[in-house]
Scaffold this motif. Sequence first.
Motif: not given
Length: 386
Positions: A1-13, A34-37, A365-377
């Motif tokens: 099930m984690d795969r479902l939450f790990d998926e990056i879904i393009e929501r812009r537009g 949430m950024d999850f399907a 949100c997917p963990r990779t997105l959280l990690t990217e945000a924290l690294e930017r900060i």
Amino acid sequence: MDRLFDEIIERRGTGCVKWDECAEGVIPMWVADMDFAVAPAIQQAIRRRAEHPVFAYTLVGEEYYKAIISWFQRRHGWTVSREHILYTTGVVPALSCALKALTMPGERVVMLSPDYNCFFSSIRNNGCEVSESVLQFNSKSNRFEIDWNDVETRCADDKATVFLLCNPHNPTGRVWHHDELQLLSDICRRHHVRIVSDEIHCELVMPGHTFVPMGIVDADAIILNSPSKSFNIAGLQMANIICTDSETRRRIDRAININEVCDVNPFAPVAAKAAYDESEDWLDALCPYIWDNYLALCDFASSHLSQWQVMPMEGTYLAWVKVKDCADVDTYCNDLLQRAKVWLNPGTMYGAESGRGYLRINLACPRTLLTEALERISKVINKQTV
């Protein structure tokens, strides 16, 4: 099930408030969606309904009420009667209708602060005054706690008629214990103050904690809930008001119709039914994923963001963070938006004084997105450019 939450879904537009209101390249971790399907059963139910080519005025059938009753009985041990349920388009409209039914202009509504920002606007829009009892952080218990003497004083005020509760609490993440809810009920009964409890985050509870519906503790409380936050279907716009008292329920129903929030779209009831009847396994996988995101935030802050104190999160998917020695958290968050391209909410949104020095982060949100945000900060803060 984690795969479902790990998926990056393009929501812009897609006409998405969370993503389309911010500039390209910004990671939005502000508004509570949430950024999850959504769960597969919900998607399938909506597709089936969409196959019919007419989207007219919608009759909410008995199967919808049965789904709600079954859910709260089996999930929380709370027995809800069919005749006690009213539906409307969202928890905030439900709140405004409840206040309209229970208060008169000039009266006071007691609430715990910091608190969900729409509480403030709904109270004031109904001509009432906000009475804020500020939550106190107890370092020994490692949680925010209610100042019971202050609550008693505020409820004893002749102008106080309603106590507005957020259960679980947004933004501090508290999941109130049975004994806390009982004490609150006792105080309110002593002073003839009605409890209105917003329980929209009731399914988003972290390991080691248990949600207790206020309706179990106090049968006279007016309960506001919806599957919208837990199952990521807020855009479909449907919520419930559960009220046992027939006269109060009549007044709330009247307010729903006066404010013309009595009609829902044809997809909302079928989505809610699919959530409650067929998506429990999805929810049971979601909460541990959010908890792991919270632990990732704590670990990262401990190693890279010494100015941040991540507060305990017992429920919701919204982390409450104290920024040490921060005189102006609004400027702090705006600078992170401009320089780190990460959009966070300043704590002052949830209480001008009680939220000072805090910020809120959406962890759904997917963990990779959280990690990217924290690294930017981290890059921005550790270069001392904020």
